[in-house]
Design a protein around this motif. Sequence first.
Motif, PDB file in Angstrom:
ATOM      1  N   ASP A 200      46.943 -50.601  30.562  1.00 11.52           N
ATOM      2  CA  ASP A 200      46.749 -50.036  29.550  1.00 11.52           C
ATOM      3  C   ASP A 200      46.435 -50.427  28.113  1.00 11.52           C
ATOM      4  O   ASP A 200      47.257 -50.893  28.235  1.00 11.52           O
ATOM      5  N   THR A 201      45.928 -49.759  27.742  1.00 10.59           N
ATOM      6  CA  THR A 201      45.757 -50.175  26.312  1.00 10.59           C
ATOM      7  C   THR A 201      45.729 -48.572  25.263  1.00 10.59           C
ATOM      8  O   THR A 201      45.464 -47.879  25.186  1.00 10.59           O
ATOM      9  N   ILE A 202      46.476 -48.682  24.786  1.00 12.53           N
ATOM     10  CA  ILE A 202      47.308 -47.705  23.746  1.00 12.53           C
ATOM     11  C   ILE A 202      46.074 -47.644  22.371  1.00 12.53           C
ATOM     12  O   ILE A 202      45.995 -48.347  21.758  1.00 12.53           O
ATOM     13  N   THR A 203      45.480 -46.751  22.715  1.00 15.92           N
ATOM     14  CA  THR A 203      43.858 -45.916  21.460  1.00 15.92           C
ATOM     15  C   THR A 203      44.564 -45.059  20.591  1.00 15.92           C
ATOM     16  O   THR A 203      44.664 -45.279  19.272  1.00 15.92           O
ATOM     17  N   GLN A 204      45.350 -44.758  20.315  1.00 16.88           N
ATOM     18  CA  GLN A 204      46.144 -43.419  19.570  1.00 16.88           C
ATOM     19  C   GLN A 204      47.589 -42.719  20.041  1.00 16.88           C
ATOM     20  O   GLN A 204      48.384 -42.980  21.212  1.00 16.88           O
ATOM     21  N   CYS A 205      48.437 -42.894  18.777  1.00 12.16           N
ATOM     22  CA  CYS A 205      50.187 -43.023  19.109  1.00 12.16           C
ATOM     23  C   CYS A 205      50.556 -42.008  18.063  1.00 12.16           C
ATOM     24  O   CYS A 205      49.865 -41.988  17.122  1.00 12.16           O
ATOM     25  N   GLU A 206      51.116 -40.878  18.473  1.00  8.90           N
ATOM     26  CA  GLU A 206      51.564 -39.533  17.724  1.00  8.90           C
ATOM     27  C   GLU A 206      52.957 -39.696  17.498  1.00  8.90           C
ATOM     28  O   GLU A 206      53.357 -38.693  18.265  1.00  8.90           O
TER      29      GLU A 206
ATOM     30  N   ARG B 127      51.327 -54.965  15.175  1.00 14.76           N
ATOM     31  CA  ARG B 127      51.993 -55.796  13.844  1.00 14.76           C
ATOM     32  C   ARG B 127      51.640 -56.086  13.088  1.00 14.76           C
ATOM     33  O   ARG B 127      52.622 -56.679  11.853  1.00 14.76           O
ATOM     34  N   LYS B 128      50.585 -55.803  12.597  1.00  9.84           N
ATOM     35  CA  LYS B 128      49.766 -56.186  11.315  1.00  9.84           C
ATOM     36  C   LYS B 128      49.970 -54.797  10.767  1.00  9.84           C
ATOM     37  O   LYS B 128      50.309 -53.557  10.379  1.00  9.84           O
ATOM     38  N   PRO B 129      50.194 -55.367   9.642  1.00  8.47           N
ATOM     39  CA  PRO B 129      50.863 -54.567   7.777  1.00  8.47           C
ATOM     40  C   PRO B 129      50.404 -53.504   7.691  1.00  8.47           C
ATOM     41  O   PRO B 129      50.919 -52.495   7.266  1.00  8.47           O
ATOM     42  N   LYS B 130      49.068 -53.489   7.941  1.00  4.62           N
ATOM     43  CA  LYS B 130      48.326 -52.023   7.702  1.00  4.62           C
ATOM     44  C   LYS B 130      47.931 -51.293   9.118  1.00  4.62           C
ATOM     45  O   LYS B 130      47.644 -50.450   8.636  1.00  4.62           O
ATOM     46  N   SER B 131      48.551 -51.461   9.897  1.00  2.00           N
ATOM     47  CA  SER B 131      48.391 -50.934  11.072  1.00  2.00           C
ATOM     48  C   SER B 131      48.821 -49.497  11.176  1.00  2.00           C
ATOM     49  O   SER B 131      50.260 -49.537  10.486  1.00  2.00           O
ATOM     50  N   ARG B 132      48.043 -48.430  11.747  1.00  3.38           N
ATOM     51  CA  ARG B 132      48.781 -47.408  11.514  1.00  3.38           C
ATOM     52  C   ARG B 132      50.036 -46.582  12.661  1.00  3.38           C
ATOM     53  O   ARG B 132      50.446 -45.879  12.809  1.00  3.38           O
ATOM     54  N   LYS B 133      49.749 -48.139  13.659  1.00  2.00           N
ATOM     55  CA  LYS B 133      50.678 -47.740  14.917  1.00  2.00           C
ATOM     56  C   LYS B 133      52.059 -49.377  14.725  1.00  2.00           C
ATOM     57  O   LYS B 133      53.039 -48.249  15.539  1.00  2.00           O
ATOM     58  N   ARG B 134      51.895 -49.338  13.697  1.00  2.00           N
ATOM     59  CA  ARG B 134      53.337 -50.375  13.308  1.00  2.00           C
ATOM     60  C   ARG B 134      54.817 -49.664  13.366  1.00  2.00           C
ATOM     61  O   ARG B 134      55.394 -50.130  14.057  1.00  2.00           O
ATOM     62  N   GLY B 135      54.871 -48.225  12.696  1.00  2.00           N
ATOM     63  CA  GLY B 135      56.329 -47.859  12.370  1.00  2.00           C
ATOM     64  C   GLY B 135      56.121 -46.878  13.648  1.00  2.00           C
ATOM     65  O   GLY B 135      57.233 -46.475  13.653  1.00  2.00           O
ATOM     66  N   LEU B 136      55.341 -46.875  15.105  1.00  2.00           N
ATOM     67  CA  LEU B 136      55.662 -45.791  16.211  1.00  2.00           C
ATOM     68  C   LEU B 136      55.408 -47.162  17.512  1.00  2.00           C
ATOM     69  O   LEU B 136      56.089 -46.587  18.282  1.00  2.00           O
ATOM     70  N   ILE B 137      55.108 -48.065  17.370  1.00  2.00           N
ATOM     71  CA  ILE B 137      55.154 -48.904  18.436  1.00  2.00           C
ATOM     72  C   ILE B 137      56.240 -49.405  19.309  1.00  2.00           C
ATOM     73  O   ILE B 137      56.917 -50.866  18.732  1.00  2.00           O
ATOM     74  N   GLN B 138      57.646 -48.633  18.648  1.00  2.00           N
ATOM     75  CA  GLN B 138      59.258 -49.505  18.399  1.00  2.00           C
ATOM     76  C   GLN B 138      59.374 -48.713  20.269  1.00  2.00           C
ATOM     77  O   GLN B 138      59.714 -47.646  20.279  1.00  2.00           O
ATOM     78  N   LEU B 139      60.950 -48.925  20.732  1.00  2.25           N
ATOM     79  CA  LEU B 139      61.924 -49.239  20.773  1.00  2.25           C
ATOM     80  C   LEU B 139      62.791 -47.891  21.773  1.00  2.25           C
ATOM     81  O   LEU B 139      62.989 -47.414  20.255  1.00  2.25           O
ATOM     82  N   PHE B 140      62.602 -46.930  22.057  1.00  4.38           N
ATOM     83  CA  PHE B 140      62.785 -45.160  21.954  1.00  4.38           C
ATOM     84  C   PHE B 140      61.969 -44.605  20.809  1.00  4.38           C
ATOM     85  O   PHE B 140      62.724 -43.249  20.946  1.00  4.38           O
ATOM     86  N   THR B 141      61.335 -44.603  20.982  1.00 10.35           N
ATOM     87  CA  THR B 141      60.047 -44.121  20.400  1.00 10.35           C
ATOM     88  C   THR B 141      59.555 -42.892  21.084  1.00 10.35           C
ATOM     89  O   THR B 141      59.000 -43.372  22.598  1.00 10.35           O
ATOM     90  N   HIS B 142      59.417 -41.659  20.862  1.00  7.89           N
ATOM     91  CA  HIS B 142      58.423 -40.220  21.376  1.00  7.89           C
ATOM     92  C   HIS B 142      57.531 -39.792  21.493  1.00  7.89           C
ATOM     93  O   HIS B 142      57.892 -40.042  19.986  1.00  7.89           O
ATOM     94  N   ALA B 143      56.567 -39.821  22.052  1.00  4.48           N
ATOM     95  CA  ALA B 143      55.014 -39.803  21.142  1.00  4.48           C
ATOM     96  C   ALA B 143      54.230 -39.245  22.474  1.00  4.48           C
ATOM     97  O   ALA B 143      54.724 -39.279  23.368  1.00  4.48           O
TER      98      ALA B 143
END
Length: 257
Positions: free
Chosen positions: A68-74, A41-57
């Motif tokens: 578990d901890t998400i370390t990468q998300c594409e 949720r940090k403004p500069k996080s690369r995951k900010r726009g991806l960790i949302q409801l319905f995201t397929h990744a």
Amino acid sequence: MKDYQTEGIIIRVRDYGEADRIVTILTSGYGKVQAIAKGCRKPKSRKRGLIQLFTHADFVLYRGRNLDTITQCEGKESFAGIRGDLDRMAYAAYLAEVLDGFAVSGEIQEDLFYLALVCLHLLTVEDPELVTRVFEVRIMRLLGYMPHLDDCVHCGSSLKGSQVAFSSSMGGGLCGICSSTDPEAAVCTLGTLNMLKQLSRWDLKRLRVLRLTAKMKREIGEIMQQYISQRIEKRIRSADFIQSLASVQNKGEFGEY
């Protein structure tokens, strides 16, 4: 092995602390996974726009004791067509809640994952209510809960006549005579029960050629929501929101009395 990779759809999200999110992911290879996305949720996080409801990744996760901890998300698909439409968003939330109720942690459920993925894609372009009705029937069939619809579940006689009923507790259709055996049975038309059977086999690529009346969609919705609630043993809160949304829209269309 602590690190693992999987394809998944985020079906539940909640904020945690000042900058994290805890998510539930429906995966293709590990069933339902609970994970934390640190700092997303940090403004500069690369995951900010991806960790949302319905995201397929595609996710890379580190296996923890409780979470578990998400370390990468594409990201693969964000379903923007759903997010920009309140009706589609409401029905998608309902799908996610049902999936969360049935998915099992650590159990491979590839068919469930792909049903979810197909229905989310359909929700972006087709009638969301019809897509949801098909999803409800398909998930029941997929998980072995398909209701008995060939004859009366109580007496075994053929289902006929203009009015029959559906019993969630008995798991199927009731003839007109037996409908009183379950005070909570949902009264419906025979056409509705026949459509339930048809939806369980219908080619999803030809969904737009299906023609269901508003009454039939409403009856199927009432039947399946009650039936699914009994199977997951809890009320589906997003179904209440869909009903309240429809009520507001009807008032706007026809005026208040």
